[in-house]
Design an enzyme around this catalytic site. Structure first.
Site, short mmCIF file in Angstrom:
data_model
loop_
_atom_site.label_atom_id
_atom_site.label_comp_id
_atom_site.label_asym_id
_atom_site.label_seq_id
_atom_site.Cartn_x
_atom_site.Cartn_y
_atom_site.Cartn_z
N GLU A 136 0.63 -1.40 0.17
CA GLU A 136 0.21 -0.11 0.03
C GLU A 136 0.92 1.32 -0.03
O GLU A 136 1.97 1.38 1.11
CB GLU A 136 -1.37 0.10 1.37
CG GLU A 136 -2.24 0.88 0.74
CD GLU A 136 -2.87 1.01 2.39
OE1 GLU A 136 -4.25 1.90 1.75
OE2 GLU A 136 -2.55 0.55 3.18
N GLU A 275 -2.54 -3.97 7.00
CA GLU A 275 -3.24 -4.79 6.79
C GLU A 275 -3.76 -5.74 5.52
O GLU A 275 -4.94 -6.05 5.49
CB GLU A 275 -4.94 -3.70 6.72
CG GLU A 275 -5.34 -3.34 5.84
CD GLU A 275 -5.03 -2.29 5.54
OE1 GLU A 275 -3.50 -1.47 6.16
OE2 GLU A 275 -5.81 -1.14 4.33
N GLU A 309 -5.86 -2.93 11.94
CA GLU A 309 -6.08 -3.75 11.08
C GLU A 309 -7.02 -4.39 10.75
O GLU A 309 -7.13 -4.93 9.80
CB GLU A 309 -5.07 -4.28 11.12
CG GLU A 309 -3.47 -3.21 11.40
CD GLU A 309 -3.33 -1.62 10.73
OE1 GLU A 309 -4.07 -2.41 9.75
OE2 GLU A 309 -2.92 -0.90 10.58
#
Ligand code: BES
Ligand code: ZN
Length: 867
Positions: A136, A275, A309
């Site tokens: 990410e 996550e 998360e």
């Protein structure tokens, strides 16, 4: 405002359906080899295939059509600036399905992005590497060629080729393991097919780890992976995770869809945690608990991070934002839910009260700048995406959701959430989709109300004027944008759910209205002239309140006697402080009110007081009367300090423990003699191994002692650092080093921060600790100017450099420094830090104006107090 950077998005003509990826990391040479087959759908006939790929060498590219015909691209264009590759074919690829095959090679980099290496020392004392991913927002493309946008969901079959003595992990459970056909040292490990998911959530880890495991009551296998031999340290997180999965299942009315949930501690990690679906990665300090060495505040933080998360497993992973403009849906929502989770598991933390200092106030502070941004913000270039992982997306996002939750009530809120998640599972959403589901569930105009909060920058200030009409109090409420420079801003209007409490029933709203226009009148029946009236009970509404002096005079005694609940004491105080910053009120008023807190007992109220004191301290460190301010702070904290003492009382609460660390830390830093002496004594005993310092006292003691340190004490701290095994302890020590005021030691701390004794992930926090004192501030800035290129190269831009720039620049307080910082970043533009630099410049100029405005009267007040 920074101009949007030109950046190409992927064309919509091709969609990936399924990736079959094999990765073979070489943990000695720190390179990797990969190959993949992607089932794609061609929606329009084309001669080109475009996808994302960065820092990868591609080979053996071919496309196989359903007819078995194999096409090889005539040429391949690489665009580094767009992070894309275009395959150009002579033939036209027809509408329908096809299979794209490609082999690729790359480096296991040391930038903590894409697929990278993380260093550890093996049991035999050897330095080794594990391979880890962090994708990410836009770094999956550094690991495998892909359509790297959140809306292009696909299923994934992952295979890892790894040495037989390493642990291979990915999102899904392992389904087979065989010996490699040509190298008997290697094993080929296959993982089950994933559900439809976005590329940024794919993860792999290969390394040496131990684990603890348990099964949640809803049948999910949960493991916490730790460094070898440290599996005991995973137990706390394991307990949190196994309890939270069934809680979320019930809260969202949707079961966790994967068969397993792994949480793993990674030694080098750029953010706090990530996550990835089924394989959540964490910094060691955000996951591991050593009962003898972990502080209560760190334990609380770990519970929040795990809760955050795991909330993403639904909100983010199962339902994903369409584009990064809607990032706040992920981060704001998960930040809200992490508090729900911790409140459920640890009611004694009183975590919703702490929400106000941890999230709400931080958001309002940033959002009062002209250079803030709306929650929903157009972004394109990866560096722009990186920069919006900020207090607006997280803390303002969570704060407006909390306000909405209160406006709708828990029942309708949950029903709407369930509708939203069920309707969009395995899909992508816009912010409006959430509002639609919540409106349906509540029959309230959620979209109309909420778009005023997510599409506009900033927030309102409500000015209240009160007059008496017989038995009734009549309030006139007027809204205008609140800006930190005190100007009246633009004509933005918000739809504000306003609630009002009174002295008769301090913790309950007696009136609720929706303020839609600029102004409205509210009649409070049977409320007499000489009782207080307050807006925003519980500090839930995302706005500031400005009272008339008379109304405020009625509220202050209620703060002192604690008739007002803690969140309301805190709210009145922090609103007042914001009025001071904006120049609506004199700083002396806030100093006077501060003295009303000497008998305060609530941890969160004290932490808001501490926040205000820290601001004042930064400002007054530019003056010649800082020592009078230090004396003022010592007196402010002395009563509570004496009450708490140094020793843990039997049966003491979590919040008392947190309060002791906070208070002793303040007394020590501002030079309270008794605390300094005791801190030195306790550290000496700790070092001599005659009395170990409890973990909760270490930060305050380290900082106190270092703030007075000579060379010898500094060396002792470095020795402690070297001997520390737990990462949390290393952080505690290294982040206290900056408290030194000695110019030579300051230089040593800065050198140490850059040395190979400090991991790249931690360097910036050590430099920031230096920038927090007056002599350190200019030293850290000079150091940054000298080393900026090295720092930028180290991290390739990104979130850590942005944080560093914010903290080392924003506490200056003169036009000269603003001009210097401005000129520097004009000359050296660092992508992804543009907005942060603008925010810092604005803050420096606000500080300068504040100092000009109030320094003489503050000085007079403090000197007359004669403490
Ligand atoms: N999705 C983020 C991780 C992330 C942050 C990726 C920034 C890329 C850039 C994760 O869910 C997260 O929010 N992590 C926080 C911790 C959380 C408890 C607030 C972090 O890393 O600070
Ligand atoms: Zn998050």
């Amino acid at each position: 405002m920074p101009e949007p950077k030109p950046f190409e998005r992927l064309p919509q003509n091709i969609k990936p359906n399924h990736y079959k990826i094999t990765l073979q990391p070489n943990l000695v040479k720190c390179v990797f080899h990969g190959s993949q087959e992607v089932d794609i759908e061609i929606k329009e006939a084309t001669k080109q295939i475009k996808f994302n790929s960065l820092d990868l060498t591609l080979r053996d590219i071919k496309v196989t059509l359903p007819s078995e015909e194999v096409l090889v691209p005539a040429s391949t264009e690489i665009s580094t600036s767009n992070e894309m590759v275009t395959l150009i074919f002579e033939e036209t690829l027809p509408i329908g399905t096809a299979k794209l095959s490609v082999a690729f090679d790359g480096e296991l980099n040391d930038k903590m992005k894409g697929i990278y290496r993380s260093k550890y020392t093996s049991a035999s004392g050897e330095e080794r590497y594990s391979a880890v991913t962090q994708f990410e927002a836009t770094d999956a493309r550094r690991c495998f060629p892909c359509w790297d946008e959140p809306a292009l969901k696909a299923t994934f079959d992952i295979t890892l080729v790894v040495p037989h003595d390493r642990v291979p992990l990915s999102n899904m459970p392992e389904i087979s393991r065989v010996l490699h056909e040509s190298d008997s040292n290697l094993q080929v490990v296959k993982f089950a097919t994933s559900p439809l998911m976005s590329t940024y959530l794919v993860a792999v880890v290969v390394g040496e780890y131990d684990y603890v495991e348990d099964t949640s009551t809803d049948g999910i296998k949960v493991r916490v992976y730790t460094p070898v031999g440290k599996q005991e340290q995973g137990k706390f997180a394991l307990e949190v995770a196994t309890k939270v999965l069934p809680y979320y299942k019930e809260y969202f009315s949707i079961a966790y869809p994967l068969p397993k949930m792994d949480l793993i501690a990674i030694a080098d990690f750029s953010v706090g945690a990530m996550e990835n679906w089924g394989l959540v990665t964490y910094r060691e300090t955000c996951l591991l608990v050593d009962p003898d060495n972990t502080s209560a505040s760190q334990r609380q933080w770990i519970a929040l991070v795990v809760g955050h998360e795991l909330a993403h497993q639904w909100f983010g992973n199962l339902v994903t934002m369409e584009w990064w403009t809607h990032l706040w849906l992920n981060e704001g929502y998960a930040t809200f839910v992490e508090f729900l989770c911790v409140d459920h598991l640890f009611p004694e933390y009183d975590i919703w009260t702490q929400f106000v200092t941890n999230a709400y106030i931080r958001a309002l502070e940033l959002d009062s700048l002209k250079n803030s941004h709306p929650i929903e913000v157009p972004v394109g270039h990866p560096s722009e995406v990186d920069e919006i992982f900020d207090d607006i997306s997280y803390s303002k996002g969570a704060s407006v959701i909390r306000m909405l939750h209160c406006y709708l009530g828990d029942k309708d809120f949950r029903a709407g959430m369930n509708k939203y998640l069920t309707r969009h599972q395995y899909g992508n959403t816009y912010t409006e989709d959430l509002w639609a589901a919540l409106s349906e569930a509540s029959s309230k105009p959620v979209g109309d109300v909420m778009s005023t909060w997510t599409k506009q920058t900033g927030f309102p200030m409500i000015s209240v004027v009160s007059h008496q009409d017989g038995d009734n109090r009549v309030l006139t409420l007027t809204q205008q944008r609140f800006l930190a420079d005190g100007s009246s801003g633009d004509n933005s209007l918000w739809m504000i759910p306003v609630s009002i409490s009174t002295e008769k029933n301090p913790s309950k709203a007696i009136k609720e209205v929706l303020l839609e226009g600029k102004t409205t009148q509210v009649v409070l029946e049977g409320i007499s002239e000489n009782t207080w009236v307050k807006l925003n009970p519980g500090t839930v509404g995302y706005y500031r309140t400005q009272y008339t002096p008379e109304m405020l005079t009625q509220l202050i005694p209620a703060m002192k006697t604690k008739c007002l609940p803690p969140l309301d004491r805190l709210g009145v105080f922090d609103d007042l402080f914001s009025m001071v910053l904006a120049g609506h009120t004199s700083t002396v008023e806030v100093l006077k009110v501060l003295r009303a807190f000497e008998d305060e007992t609530d941890y969160t109220v004290w932490s808001a007081v501490h926040n205000c004191v820290a601001h004042l301290n930064q400002l007054l460190s530019h003056t010649d009367f800082h020592s009078s301010f230090a004396a003022f702070v010592r007196q402010l904290f002395s009563k509570i300090g004496q009450k708490l003492g140094w020793e843990t009382k039997p049966g003491e609460t979590h919040l008392q423990t947190l309060l002791r660390s906070l208070v002793l830390g303040q007394l020590g830093l501002y030079g309270d003699e008794a605390v300094v002496v005791e801190a030195k004594k306790r550290l000496a005993a700790h070092v001599a191994n005659t009395a170990t310092l409890p973990a909760d006292l270490r930060s305050p003691v380290y900082k106190t002692v270092v703030s007075q340190a000579d060379e010898k004490t500094y060396d002792q701290m470095i020795k402690l650092y070297r001997e520390a095994d737990l990462h949390e302890e290393k952080d505690r020590i290294s982040r206290s080093l900056g408290a030194t005021r000695d110019p030579n030691l300051i230089q040593r701390v800065l050198q140490f921060a850059m040395s190979n004794e400090v991991r790249n992930q931690d360097t910036i926090f050590v430099i920031i600790s230096v920038a927090m004192t007056a002599p350190g501030r200019s030293a850290a800035w000079a150091f940054f100017k000298k080393h900026h290129q090295e720092l930028v190269d180290r991290y390739e831009g990104g979130y850590l450099v942005t944080r560093l720039i914010k903290y080392i620049t924003e506490n200056f307080a003169s036009e000269e420094m603003a001009a210097e910082v401005e000129a520097f970043f004009h000359q050296w533009q660092i992508p992804g830090t543009e907005r942060t630099v603008q925010q810092s410049l604005e803050t420096i100029r606000l500080n300068a104006a504040w100092l000009q405005r109030d320094q003489d009267i503050i000085k007079k007040y403090l000197i007359e107090l004669n403490i």
